[in-house]
Design an enzyme around this catalytic site. Sequence first.
Site, PDB file in Angstrom:
ATOM      1  N   LYS A  35      33.578  61.191  27.416  1.00 51.69           N
ATOM      2  CA  LYS A  35      34.986  60.810  27.547  1.00 51.69           C
ATOM      3  C   LYS A  35      35.856  61.624  26.595  1.00 51.69           C
ATOM      4  CE  LYS A  35      33.995  56.022  28.919  1.00 51.69           C
ATOM      5  NZ  LYS A  35      34.203  54.593  28.605  1.00 51.69           N
ATOM      6  N   HIS A 218      44.896  34.798  40.193  1.00 51.33           N
ATOM      7  CA  HIS A 218      44.601  35.800  41.228  1.00 51.33           C
ATOM      8  C   HIS A 218      43.278  35.471  41.910  1.00 51.33           C
ATOM      9  CE1 HIS A 218      47.095  38.795  38.579  1.00 51.33           C
ATOM     10  NE2 HIS A 218      47.840  37.886  39.162  1.00 51.33           N
ATOM     11  N   CYS A 269      37.790  42.592  35.846  1.00 46.92           N
ATOM     12  CA  CYS A 269      38.642  41.574  35.221  1.00 46.92           C
ATOM     13  C   CYS A 269      38.409  40.168  35.758  1.00 46.92           C
ATOM     14  CB  CYS A 269      40.110  41.952  35.415  1.00 46.92           C
ATOM     15  SG  CYS A 269      40.623  43.407  34.471  1.00 46.92           S
ATOM     16  N   LYS A 327      37.706  48.281  45.210  1.00 46.57           N
ATOM     17  CA  LYS A 327      38.885  48.428  46.051  1.00 46.57           C
ATOM     18  C   LYS A 327      39.172  49.921  46.206  1.00 46.57           C
ATOM     19  CE  LYS A 327      42.616  48.191  42.599  1.00 46.57           C
ATOM     20  NZ  LYS A 327      43.886  47.504  42.263  1.00 46.57           N
TER      21      LYS A 327
END
Length: 421
Positions: A35, A218, A269, A327
């Site tokens: 990274k 959510h 999450c 997603k």
Amino acid sequence: MKVAIFGLGYVGSAAAGCIASQGHHVIGIDINQSKVDAINAGRAPVYEPGLDKLISAARSDGRIKAVAELSDELSHCDIALVCVGTPSGVDGAHDMKHIEQVTRSIAEAIDPERPRPLTLAYRSTMRPGSCEKFILPIVEASLGDAASRAVELVYNPEFLREASAIEDYFNPPKIVIGTLDGERSANMTALYEGIDAPLFEVGMREAELTKFVDNSWHAVKVAFANEIGRVCQNLGISARQVHEIFKSDTKLNISANYTRPGNAFGGSCLPKDVRALQYIAADTGSATHLVDALLRSNEAHKHHQFQTATAGLQRGAKVLMVGLSFKPETDDLRESPAVDMARKLLDAGFDLEIYDPRIDPKNLVGQNLGYTTAWLPTIEGLLVDRARAESQAHDRVIATNRLIDDLAIDASKLIDVSIIP
């Protein structure tokens, strides 16, 4: 300002690119050398639309760099943002080991004689009380009486959605800044200068609870929609029409987001924060029966999707699954329902191939790599290119997200589990 960002995953990398694009100087710190190397080469460590461009421009202008170990960087910084992961522990509570490790390293690196306090802001989701009862004692143990002068402790939750993180950073639904006394933080106010959003300057615990409330709500909406969708499907009722009626009520039903019957929820999450809220509720003697049912409902929906997708198929049938991330427009596989679907298909003896142009096993790092290795170790042998996906060589095509819209696929073989009709 000069801003240090600890943790260069999806949240930290997006924050680094956006903050640097505003003209601030950013230094990223992460123990993962790949990274660090990506940032220093002017590339984003993770896939996020538009992020490569922001980091490349900032790197060219000398406004961003990354290191694997701290030296004297903090002495020149106004703000330190902590964006390291808080994954689920074995009991459902957040695992705070990364928070503990990075807090100790920061506390040890802070000069107690700083002319101005370092604003130490946490963005990782944590149990309310963590900043006061877990983080502050670590800082005070290192700095002693100088802690209150050398450090301004802040909790600043993020509201970034993967695949739209840059847009969300500059156009957030709200800005929440929690401090020990609930008063304004000058440095955090300056960091968000120019961003138009409702601002909530609150106590630490109110800010810490925000992400639990948001993410659990959510999750509630997704699970509720899918339960109604299954009832509709089993009764021969059009879930699409029922959903159209439901979402038209914007006064009482709030909004259409997260209410469409279709995919199970997943990602980094919602599942872990629901687990943690369950733990908190049990630990405090609260009764949260709907929250307790969310993950069971989500798992039931995954099984329902599998049964729907494989109805009438014989063992050994050739299956193409379109979409593997949780997603579209992200390469994040953590707790992706599509990964569970892939495992179920393999366990059931189907000949599986997967098409997802955003997934490259060589680019998976950190927790994303660990999750994939644990749950889908054969991923490299399953992924196929577009030509193979469009070859019509499969007995069934299972779509798990909107990637199917880009492919030429025989509609008679297609089952789209991302929406219940």
